[in-house]
Design a protein around this motif. Structure first.
Motif: not given
Length: 210
Positions: A153-172
């Motif tokens: 219920r907390e994850y979906g196809t947009h989780s796939m889209r957001r995952t790497k983008a979120s990691l990039i933002y947190k790193a940079t």
């Protein structure tokens, strides 16, 4: 037939979203990514492993992922390092990278799948000339996250889209770079999409000493 707001029956009906999480879907954490990869490898889900890896790297919406053709990611019989697709929602091109994990899993899948550059990478089970449906893709994501102990219920196809983008933002902390990678038309959409708030802004500011 519609109902009047004054009808008693309206107030007795259960809301369609009762008990559901209808807010933004959470991105996966690195440990979740590797847990899903291990699950798919263990069960020899070659197609699903390729789909999962490509979804993470491409940061594309589900409607764009399922419509990727072999020719979009393969050139001269070799998998591309970078690819470009036209987004269905915006009609604008967006580039994405294909990293080593995705390269390996896609190569393994395409060797089994066969086909020409005009064929879809992930064909439909019903119509082999068509592509995997977005509904089936969503079902697969539910299965993947549930298999590693996450609440679907907390994850979906947009989780796939957001995952790497979120990691990039947190790193940079580079919102502009994330905006370009997601293909957003303005940075406000990116801010909302990532859920950037005042705490994030202050953390980034604290990294810079003047």
């Amino acid at each position: 037939m519609g109902h009047s707001d004054l009808d008693p029956a309206v107030h007795e009906r259960r809301p369609w979203n009762a008990g559901q999480n209808v807010g933004p879907k959470r991105p996966l954490k690195p440990r979740d990514i590797w847990a899903i990869r291990f699950f798919l490898d263990e069960h020899k889900r070659v197609r699903d492993r390729a789909l999962f890896d490509l979804a993470i790297d491409s940061k594309l919406r589900g409607c764009d992922i399922v419509k990727i053709r072999i020719g979009d990611i393969v050139s001269g019989g070799t998998l591309r390092n970078r690819a470009t697709v036209i987004q269905q929602k915006t009609g604008r091109p967006v580039q994405f990278e294909i990293m080593s994990e995705a390269s390996r899993s896609l190569t393994a899948w395409l060797e089994r799948r066969g086909g020409t550059i005009r064929d879809f990478v992930f064909p439909s089970r019903i119509d082999y000339l068509g592509h995997l449906s977005t509904r089936q893709y969503a079902r697969l994501v539910d299965e993947w996250v549930s298999a590693v102990g996450l609440d679907k219920r907390e994850y979906g196809t947009h989780s796939m889209r957001r995952t790497k983008a979120s990691l990039i933002y947190k790193a940079t902390g580079n919102l502009r770079a994330v905006q370009i990678l997601l293909g957003h038309t303005n940075i406000e959409n990116t801010v909302r999409y990532l859920g950037v708030d005042i705490d994030d802004a202050l953390t980034l500011s604290e990294r810079t000493e003047v």
